[in-house]
Scaffold this motif. Structure first.
Motif, PDB file in Angstrom:
ATOM      1  N   PHE A 339       0.841  -1.203   0.101  1.00  0.00           N
ATOM      2  CA  PHE A 339       0.050  -0.098   0.043  1.00  0.00           C
ATOM      3  C   PHE A 339       0.918   1.232  -0.179  1.00  0.00           C
ATOM      4  O   PHE A 339       1.658   1.311   0.926  1.00  0.00           O
ATOM      5  N   ARG A 340       0.609   2.136  -1.143  1.00  0.00           N
ATOM      6  CA  ARG A 340       1.499   3.282  -1.163  1.00  0.00           C
ATOM      7  C   ARG A 340       0.556   4.331  -1.656  1.00  0.00           C
ATOM      8  O   ARG A 340      -0.248   4.193  -2.497  1.00  0.00           O
ATOM      9  N   ALA A 341       0.777   5.766  -1.138  1.00  0.00           N
ATOM     10  CA  ALA A 341       0.228   6.677  -1.338  1.00  0.00           C
ATOM     11  C   ALA A 341       0.998   8.119  -1.524  1.00  0.00           C
ATOM     12  O   ALA A 341       1.832   8.114  -0.462  1.00  0.00           O
ATOM     13  N   ASN A 342       0.701   8.976  -2.383  1.00  0.00           N
ATOM     14  CA  ASN A 342       1.356  10.262  -2.391  1.00  0.00           C
ATOM     15  C   ASN A 342       0.889  11.252  -1.648  1.00  0.00           C
ATOM     16  O   ASN A 342       1.615  12.372  -1.448  1.00  0.00           O
ATOM     17  N   GLY A 343      -0.264  11.242  -1.252  1.00  0.00           N
ATOM     18  CA  GLY A 343      -1.047  12.327  -0.694  1.00  0.00           C
ATOM     19  C   GLY A 343      -1.239  12.456   0.992  1.00  0.00           C
ATOM     20  O   GLY A 343      -0.397  12.635   1.713  1.00  0.00           O
ATOM     21  N   ASN A 344      -2.553  11.540   1.156  1.00  0.00           N
ATOM     22  CA  ASN A 344      -2.824  11.278   2.546  1.00  0.00           C
ATOM     23  C   ASN A 344      -2.373  10.054   3.001  1.00  0.00           C
ATOM     24  O   ASN A 344      -1.360   9.423   2.541  1.00  0.00           O
ATOM     25  N   ALA A 345      -2.981   9.527   4.020  1.00  0.00           N
ATOM     26  CA  ALA A 345      -2.604   8.199   4.743  1.00  0.00           C
ATOM     27  C   ALA A 345      -2.557   7.194   3.685  1.00  0.00           C
ATOM     28  O   ALA A 345      -3.820   7.103   2.973  1.00  0.00           O
TER      29      ALA A 345
END
Length: 434
Positions: A339-345
């Motif tokens: 799981f990877r995200a650029n913005g929030n959690a």
């Protein structure tokens, strides 16, 4: 005794006109002149010709839309020819066959206990069309309606589009019966690719399907009282199509009330929500998801409510949340996820009756890798968690078991922070840096 049986067997072969493994009658073989192997093969024995004719005669009979007047030039309205072929198919209990061509239709084609097939072995993901194409020309009508036992295979459905402004068409393929099958199918530029509308679409099979550049919805499957199988499905819209409309508000795959569904090896690119799990008043979304990948979506997987789902071996690269759990009646088990995200959690747990995440990777590139501010029972164990800022943050009063994880933050901020208030929380055995 053995010699007598051998002579008897040889005599039987000679009586049938067969001698040797090559199948040439004995008399003919004796008369053949010395020649090349090509000449021998060209002198085709009569009994082999008869065998081939027999095989050809046993080919499955079909209702060919061309035999009923379909032109397939992309301009002529071929609706009547398709409807006549479907009627012949129903009467004779034979498949509807669509040869190569581009067929314009202006009304819904309904299949009940029937299959419509094109080239079942061609590439359904090719940019160059290798499948016969059906063009739904009336925005108000579904292209295909599958009643009980209806199936389609080896077809491409292509909606007219300028790729700039999304034009609203009725759903391309609707499931309105039990035991429908959609396989080796491409759906290009739909408003909505596939939707279920019946009271029970159980035991549906959706396999080897490419939904290319949908405007609002790739697929929505609901009201499946029995096992539904979704396999090798791709929903893909690049951000430059429809001025980013699918990325702003589109849903790749939506699963509603389903009993014991199984979805595997699926891919969603460019949606606002890659996979939406949301049960209804009729029942929960209950089943398993294995081998799912979402990319360039704002939210990879969203569990809105009334779900009982296990996710294994999934990968999500997202803009906002890779995994978000918001509904209080969500029951989610995760193992082996990325799981990877650029913005929030990257992983956001706001609700859930219970949530378990194990043996997974969570990475936050701007926000925290893991944010928990809700959920009744949350277990996070044996994960690798990293972030460019805060790694993990806890709020709320649910019970949290956070154990045996490795948490690393790349800045001077603390990797872990908690304002959770439940006295039964267990935080132990973790490696946290700094």
């Amino acid at each position: 005794m053995n010699r007598q049986l051998g002579r008897l067997f040889a005599a039987m072969l000679m009586a049938c006109g067969i001698a040797g493994a090559v199948g040439i009658p004995q008399a003919t073989a004796a008369e053949l002149p010395a020649t090349s192997s090509v000449d021998v093969q060209a002198a085709q024995p009569q009994h082999l010709v008869k065998v081939r004719k027999k095989v050809a005669a046993s080919t499955v009979e079909v209702a060919n839309v061309r035999d009923f007047g379909a032109v397939g030039d992309g301009t002529t309205d071929d609706t009547a020819a398709f409807q006549q072929a479907i009627a012949e198919s129903a009467m004779m209990k034979i498949p509807v066959y669509v040869p190569m061509g581009t067929y314009k239709i202006t009304d819904t084609l309904t299949l009940t206990k029937q299959v419509m097939t094109g080239d079942a072995h061609a590439s359904y993901t090719a940019d160059y069309q290798t499948l016969p194409t059906i063009v739904p020309a009336d925005p108000a009508d579904w292209a295909i309606r599958l009643k009980d036992g209806g199936a389609i295979s080896g077809l491409n459905f292509q909606h007219p589009t300028d790729q700039v402004t999304a034009k609203q068409f009725a759903t391309t393929v609707v499931l309105d019966g039990i035991g429908n099958r959609v396989s080796n199918v491409k759906i290009s530029f739909p408003w909505a690719g596939i939707e279920s509308i019946g009271e029970n679409t159980g035991r549906a099979v959706i396999q080897d399907v490419f939904i290319s550049a949908p405007a609002r919805l790739g697929m929505r499957i609901d009201t499946g009282w029995d096992a539904t199988r979704i396999s090798n499905v791709e929903v893909w819209t690049p951000p430059n199509v429809y001025q980013g409309a699918f990325w702003k508000s589109g849903i790749g795959i939506q699963l509603g009330h389903l009993d014991a569904f199984h979805m595997n090896n699926t891919f969603v690119f460019g949606a606002n929500v890659g996979v939406l799990l949301q049960g209804t008043d009729k029942g929960a979304t209950w089943g398993t998801i294995d081998g799912l990948t979402t990319d360039f979506c704002n939210v990879g997987v969203l569990s809105a409510d009334k779900t009982l789902v296990t996710l294994t071996n999934t990968t999500h690269y997202s803009h906002v949340h890779a995994l978000a759990i918001t509904g209080n009646e969500s029951r989610i088990n995760v193992a082996g996820g990325h799981f990877r995200a650029n913005g929030n959690a990257s992983v956001y747990i706001h609700g859930g009756y219970y949530v378990t995440i194990a043996s997974s990777e969570m990475e936050g590139r701007a926000g925290p890798a893991l944010l928990v501010d809700g959920g009744a029972k949350v277990t996070i164990t044996g994960n690798d968690i990293s972030a460019n800022s805060l790694g993990v943050r806890f709020y709320g009063n649910g019970v949290i078991n956070f154990s045996n994880n490795t948490v690393v933050a790349d800045t001077h901020s603390a990797a872990y922070a908690s304002l959770a208030t439940n006295p039964f929380n267990q935080i132990n055995g973790n490696i946290i840096y700094p």
